[in-house]
Design a protein around this motif. Structure first.
Motif, PDB file in Angstrom:
ATOM      1  N   ALA A  12      48.976  62.229  45.733  1.00  0.00           N
ATOM      2  CA  ALA A  12      49.679  61.254  45.833  1.00  0.00           C
ATOM      3  C   ALA A  12      50.852  60.964  44.412  1.00  0.00           C
ATOM      4  O   ALA A  12      50.709  61.694  43.164  1.00  0.00           O
ATOM      5  CB  ALA A  12      48.961  59.724  45.466  1.00  0.00           C
ATOM      6  N   ILE A  49      44.632  44.888  41.951  1.00  0.00           N
ATOM      7  CA  ILE A  49      46.101  44.600  42.667  1.00  0.00           C
ATOM      8  C   ILE A  49      46.640  44.635  41.615  1.00  0.00           C
ATOM      9  O   ILE A  49      46.813  43.817  40.278  1.00  0.00           O
ATOM     10  CB  ILE A  49      46.457  43.413  43.250  1.00  0.00           C
ATOM     11  CG1 ILE A  49      45.738  43.816  44.735  1.00  0.00           C
ATOM     12  CG2 ILE A  49      48.083  43.722  43.414  1.00  0.00           C
ATOM     13  CD1 ILE A  49      45.685  44.651  45.909  1.00  0.00           C
ATOM     14  N   ARG A  54      46.345  51.266  40.600  1.00  0.00           N
ATOM     15  CA  ARG A  54      46.603  52.485  41.617  1.00  0.00           C
ATOM     16  C   ARG A  54      45.792  53.375  41.038  1.00  0.00           C
ATOM     17  O   ARG A  54      46.150  54.688  42.186  1.00  0.00           O
ATOM     18  CB  ARG A  54      48.154  52.015  42.128  1.00  0.00           C
ATOM     19  CG  ARG A  54      49.047  52.006  41.992  1.00  0.00           C
ATOM     20  CD  ARG A  54      49.657  51.547  43.974  1.00  0.00           C
ATOM     21  NE  ARG A  54      50.003  50.942  44.052  1.00  0.00           N
ATOM     22  CZ  ARG A  54      50.973  50.897  45.541  1.00  0.00           C
ATOM     23  NH1 ARG A  54      51.522  51.806  46.154  1.00  0.00           N
ATOM     24  NH2 ARG A  54      51.714  49.569  46.031  1.00  0.00           N
ATOM     25  N   VAL A  56      43.739  54.510  41.594  1.00  0.00           N
ATOM     26  CA  VAL A  56      42.592  54.794  42.487  1.00  0.00           C
ATOM     27  C   VAL A  56      43.052  55.793  43.283  1.00  0.00           C
ATOM     28  O   VAL A  56      42.280  57.050  43.847  1.00  0.00           O
ATOM     29  CB  VAL A  56      41.795  53.397  43.154  1.00  0.00           C
ATOM     30  CG1 VAL A  56      41.221  52.289  42.409  1.00  0.00           C
ATOM     31  CG2 VAL A  56      43.196  53.132  43.895  1.00  0.00           C
ATOM     32  N   TYR A  57      44.434  56.097  43.220  1.00  0.00           N
ATOM     33  CA  TYR A  57      45.233  56.482  44.132  1.00  0.00           C
ATOM     34  C   TYR A  57      45.325  58.041  43.522  1.00  0.00           C
ATOM     35  O   TYR A  57      45.625  59.446  44.428  1.00  0.00           O
ATOM     36  CB  TYR A  57      46.128  56.133  45.234  1.00  0.00           C
ATOM     37  CG  TYR A  57      45.897  55.381  45.857  1.00  0.00           C
ATOM     38  CD1 TYR A  57      45.673  55.669  47.476  1.00  0.00           C
ATOM     39  CD2 TYR A  57      46.501  54.215  45.497  1.00  0.00           C
ATOM     40  CE1 TYR A  57      45.051  54.186  47.994  1.00  0.00           C
ATOM     41  CE2 TYR A  57      46.613  53.443  46.427  1.00  0.00           C
ATOM     42  CZ  TYR A  57      45.555  53.268  47.812  1.00  0.00           C
ATOM     43  OH  TYR A  57      45.517  52.039  48.431  1.00  0.00           O
ATOM     44  N   VAL A  64      37.956  53.051  46.032  1.00  0.00           N
ATOM     45  CA  VAL A  64      38.290  51.798  47.034  1.00  0.00           C
ATOM     46  C   VAL A  64      39.534  51.401  46.547  1.00  0.00           C
ATOM     47  O   VAL A  64      38.782  51.285  44.616  1.00  0.00           O
ATOM     48  CB  VAL A  64      37.115  51.094  46.725  1.00  0.00           C
ATOM     49  CG1 VAL A  64      37.070  49.450  48.248  1.00  0.00           C
ATOM     50  CG2 VAL A  64      35.849  51.979  47.516  1.00  0.00           C
ATOM     51  N   HIS A  65      40.411  51.166  47.201  1.00  0.00           N
ATOM     52  CA  HIS A  65      41.460  49.645  46.446  1.00  0.00           C
ATOM     53  C   HIS A  65      41.164  48.730  47.166  1.00  0.00           C
ATOM     54  O   HIS A  65      40.986  48.294  48.189  1.00  0.00           O
ATOM     55  CB  HIS A  65      42.853  50.720  47.231  1.00  0.00           C
ATOM     56  CG  HIS A  65      44.162  49.897  46.655  1.00  0.00           C
ATOM     57  ND1 HIS A  65      44.642  50.208  46.493  1.00  0.00           N
ATOM     58  CD2 HIS A  65      44.276  49.240  44.639  1.00  0.00           C
ATOM     59  CE1 HIS A  65      45.097  49.569  45.886  1.00  0.00           C
ATOM     60  NE2 HIS A  65      45.189  48.793  44.598  1.00  0.00           N
ATOM     61  N   VAL A  66      41.092  48.113  46.534  1.00  0.00           N
ATOM     62  CA  VAL A  66      40.633  45.971  46.843  1.00  0.00           C
ATOM     63  C   VAL A  66      41.625  45.447  46.329  1.00  0.00           C
ATOM     64  O   VAL A  66      42.185  45.360  45.516  1.00  0.00           O
ATOM     65  CB  VAL A  66      39.100  45.578  46.169  1.00  0.00           C
ATOM     66  CG1 VAL A  66      38.442  47.669  46.515  1.00  0.00           C
ATOM     67  CG2 VAL A  66      39.026  45.260  44.894  1.00  0.00           C
TER      68      VAL A  66
END
Lengths: 309, 644
Positions: A12, A49, A54, A56-57, A64-66
């Protein structure tokens, strides 16, 4: 073959602004994971958020993106369901101390074996620079039309009051030192909280790289005998000094591991004590049926509700 | 022919004073005697002192719904006599405390001011003071048989017999009241004693005062009321049965149905479910225990800091592979909305057990209602279809709780299991065959424990369903942002459209996969020209009312909606047809939420409503009354108002 930090990179595009402190933190995380040789499949990075969430990417894991502010409860659910996983929460001061502040406190009470990495830049970057929960009262960053009318919270004292058993502070551009702190946090058994000071070159024009670097110093540099570990009740004598250091934030800002309590059980330990077999058959992995059938008739189990007629 | 036994009674008293145990003892005495029972607890949001009552129906046939007026009111304090003054039928009994005769309603601190005013007006119109004595007089004039118990003297007798101080056995007045009440209905001491034992266990310290109190009360009745006529034993004798509330039945279903992770934040009327799970979180589970080589199998139950945490933790657990649920009521569900939206976007299986209560806002926390149907269906921002199913009674609730899990995992979606306070705190008696574990299996859908290299969490498929691999089994991303097939955040217009379409196709798959007969039930004569439509716990009151309407020559059919989302539009349209006749929606909400839903999905206007708005349960006689008024007067909306 031991893993290298590149093994934790993803394909990413890292979308942060040039010069963002997040880059330093991400590099420290990649290196810490590599040195601990954590299997990316067993690593769960949970973010909420904001710019920092971010991550997580950008970290190879089972991630997990919550939604905003809820990374701690989601991470708690994951860890309690499968205690074998290495679960790390990433998030900003808005996410973890603002909208998610209640969860941050509650995690301390539980002492689940999680690592919280707080990317602390005192502003809401993604929404264009509003004041974050660690921005002092009276200051006016360039995005604010008027000086900040709400004062900052002290993340370390909050974590201490809540019951975290590992509390540290790092600085984004000290990649090596931060890497060591993150490694210690991950290796700690219990809820670990790392406040990571991080300039936001786009929106926080007050707490800049220069501003921080004039102020930060390491606890262990100033005091070579600094030992944050609490191993038994005698060590409680260290607490006043530890708390005093947590309160220091002005012309001088201490970094390093402030506090590590090794005497407390984790929530997972308490579940295992209450229900032996919890770790052997954790909620995420244990079978729930016998060949797709309900394993037992309720009349055989819930005997207190039975009555003979 | 066997005579149909059908007895209704109320046991009322101050909350926290043992009223719930008394109600349960009375109910159990009839179960021991061989009858079916249904008993609900009505209580205030208060720990101690406010009026609370247990309302029971006993029948030899199925005990379907509560009924007023009742055959017997056992009033353990003055407030109960006055509160239930209109609830006892002509020829029925009032048992009350003789010492409360002089109590004036206006002096009862715990009584609602509005009720005091109503009582003042009622008694003033008869030139009477609003006292218990006046109430007794009025009831006697109405043909109610009243029995004043000298409870103080009776308690002294118990104390003398046992040689224990009165203060330590004061709660035994409850058993005296109910034993006297049961005397009037033909329940002898042996059944009362068995029920006391079933309630309190065999501990002599608790047993002795209650058993003695029961005997003293029974003897008093023999001496003062006259000959005891034993009610014959009912048809359900000689077997082991189960007594359980709706909260308990759902908790049991979840535990045997594979629950491994439950979160909750304390809220009425959901907490008792979580409490029951907590108390039973570590059990021997038959074959599963042997398979796992564990004597007892753990379920993680955690009280969270709020409902936001509760749902998010359950979602985390589910993503890790746990069979996860949370339970709540309206206010908590409001807080869960954002996370429900996330579960839709992230495609995480999670069950929300939703016990509705009377809103809006905190409303009346301890009373019932059906105001959250649309809230459940439309919860969450941004196009978030989900499964919503509603249970009509305890037995349905049992199977539905397991199905909710299966559907959540098969379709990787949040499932809202809709119940209400009435079912939560209503106790029923069940037989072994009512809860047949073979009737519903445990299925987990397309789940891969060891996904192959290159696994994609959101791989596009015709069904809209991608293989589910638990966290920790591969590198992957569960994303609450719009994403590509891997789960990487993506704002690309093509990715976006593909994912929206994927989720839509998945919902179509859900609609196609759930059999129509599980989505709805048509009760009664299919050719009847009057159709009642409803959902949830009104079911049994409606079924019971239908029998009575039938006897009166009114043929009615009942369309019970079981799955409200995805809505079975075609079948509902087919059943109601081009000429739907008279369609009446029975709902405990003011806006006609089910009628709205039917019109939205089928275009059919439901022109009549029977509504219950006072936050009390729906009684069968009210349905009968409502149907008759609509048929005779063409009333658009009939509000029924029974219950104290």
């Amino acid at each position: 073959m031991a893993r290298k930090w590149m093994d934790y990179k993803t394909e990413a595009w890292v979308q942060w602004c040039p010069g963002c402190g997040d880059f330093g933190i991400l590099a420290s995380i990649h290196r810490a994971l590599a040195e601990l040789d954590i299997d990316p499949r067993r690593l769960v990075v949970v973010g909420g958020i904001g710019c920092s969430s971010r991550s997580v990417y950008y970290i190879r894991g089972s991630n997990v993106h919550v939604i905003h502010g809820r990374s701690i409860p989601v991470a708690s659910g994951i860890k309690l369901s499968n205690p074998e996983l290495e679960v790390v929460v990433v998030g900003g001061d808005g996410d973890l101390l603002g909208i998610g502040g209640g969860h941050l406190v509650s995690l301390g009470r539980r002492n689940i074996d999680l690592t919280i990495l707080l990317f602390d830049n005192a502003v809401y970057g993604l929404t264009k620079g509003q004041a974050g929960p660690t921005l002092p009262v009276g200051v006016k960053t360039k995005a604010l039309p008027f000086p900040n009318v709400q004062d900052k919270v002290n993340p370390l004292l909050l974590a201490y009051a809540a019951g975290y058993t590992f509390i540290a502070r790092g600085y984004a551009y000290h990649v090596n030192q931060l890497k060591e702190i993150i490694k210690a946090a991950i290796e700690h058994r219990g809820s670990a909280f790392v406040d990571i000071l991080q300039p936001c070159p786009t929106y926080n024009d007050l707490m800049t790289k220069e501003w921080y670097e004039e102020r930060v110093y390491y606890l262990s540099e100033e005091d070579p005998l600094w030992n944050p570990r609490i191993k038994d009740p005698e060590d409680y004598l260290k607490l006043p000094k530890i708390v005093e250091k947590m309160m220091e934030f002005g012309d001088r800002i201490p970094l390093g591991i402030f506090y590590q309590d090794l005497t407390k059980t984790t929530l997972e330990d308490r579940f295992e004590m209450q229900m032996p077999g919890y770790r052997k058959a954790p909620p995420a992995l244990r079978p729930i049926s016998v060949n797709g059938r309900i394993p037992v008739h309720p009349f055989k189990v819930f005997k207190e509700n039975l009555i003979e007629t | 022919m066997r005579v149909l036994v059908d007895i209704s009674f109320i046991v009322g008293g101050p909350q926290g004073g043992g009223i719930e145990s008394s109600g349960q003892i009375a109910l159990k005495a009839f179960v021991v005697k061989g009858y079916n029972v249904l008993g609900t607890r009505e209580y205030h949001s208060n720990i101690m002192g406010a009026h609370s009552y247990f309302h029971v129906r006993v029948t030899s046939g199925p005990a379907r719904a509560l009924r007023i007026p009742v055959d017997l009111v056992v009033a353990l304090d003055a407030e109960s006599v006055l509160t239930h003054i209109n609830d006892v039928r002509k020829g029925g009994y009032l048992i009350y405390d003789l010492d409360s005769t002089g109590v004036d309603a206006t002096r009862i601190a715990s009584m609602e001011p509005s009720l005091k005013s109503r009582l003042r007006r009622l008694f003033a119109s008869m030139n009477l003071q609003p006292t218990v004595g006046s109430a007794v007089k009025v009831l006697e004039e109405r043909g109610v048989k009243t029995v004043g118990l000298p409870l103080k003297d009776m308690l002294k007798k118990v104390s003398d017999t046992l040689g224990t101080p009165i203060a330590s056995i004061a709660k035994a007045v409850n058993v005296m009241g109910l034993t006297a009440g049961l005397y009037t209905q033909g329940v002898s001491l042996q059944y009362v004693n068995k029920a006391i034992e079933a309630q309190f266990g065999k501990r002599p310290k608790v047993l002795a005062p209650n058993v003695t109190a029961a005997r003293v009360a029974f003897e008093f009745m023999e001496q003062n009321i006259g000959e005891f006529k034993e009610l014959p034993e009912g048809p359900h004798r000689g077997r082991v049965r189960m007594i359980a509330s709706g909260n308990e039945v759902v908790a049991m279903a979840k535990i045997v149905g594979g629950l491994t992770f439950e979160t909750f934040y304390p809220i009425t009327p959901a907490s008792d479910e979580a409490f029951y799970i907590e108390a039973n979180k570590y059990l021997e589970l038959g074959e599963l225990s042997r398979k796992l080589e564990l004597d007892k199998i753990p379920v993680v139950v955690l009280q969270t800091e709020d409902e936001i945490s509760a749902i998010n933790m359950a979602i985390g657990a589910a993503a890790a592979g746990a069979r996860a649920a949370t339970s709540t009521s309206g206010p908590g569900f409001s807080l869960m909305n954002e996370a429900i939206s996330m579960a839709v976007e992230m495609e995480v299986p999670v069950v929300i057990t939703f016990w509705m209560r009377a809103g809006p806002s905190t409303g009346i926390a301890t009373r019932t209602g059906q105001q959250d149907l649309l809230h459940a269906i439309f919860s969450g921002h941004g196009d978030t279809p989900k499964i919503v199913l509603a249970s009509g009674d305890h037995v349905e609730a049992f199977y539905d709780a397991v199905k909710a899990f299966n559907w959540a995992e098969e379709f990787q979606t949040p499932v809202v299991h809709l119940l209400d306070k009435y079912l939560a705190s209503t106790i029923t008696v069940l037989d072994e065959w009512d809860l047949d574990p073979h009737k519903v299996g445990i299925s987990r859908g397309l789940r891969v424990e060891s996904p192959p290299e290159g696994y994609m969490r959101y791989k596009i498929s015709d069904s809209g369903i991608s293989a589910f691999a638990p966290l920790g089994s591969a590198t992957m991303i569960f994303s609450s942002l719009e994403h590509d097939e891997h789960g990487f955040a993506s704002e690309d217009p093509v990715d976006r459209e593909a994912m929206v379409e994927k989720r839509l196709r998945k919902f179509e798959t859900i609609a196609k996969s759930i059999p129509e007969e599980e989505k709805l039930a048509l009760h009664g004569d299919p050719s009847a020209k009057v159709t009642l439509v409803s959902f949830g716990s009104t079911k049994q009151a409606i079924l019971s009312a239908m029998e009575e309407l039938e006897r009166d020559g009114v043929r009615v059919r009942f369309l019970q909606l079981r799955v409200l989302s995805p809505f079975p539009s075609k079948t509902v349209t087919d059943i109601l047809g081009d000429d739907p006749g008279i369609v009446i929606s029975v709902e405990a909400n003011s806006t006609g939420q089910l009628a709205f839903l039917i019109r939205a999905h089928t275009g059919i206007e439901v022109k009549h409503l029977i509504q219950k708005l006072n936050a009390r349960p729906l009684y069968d006689v009210e349905v009968v009354y409502g149907v008759k008024r609509i048929l005779s007067e063409g009333a658009r909306r009939v509000v029924v108002s029974g219950g104290a």
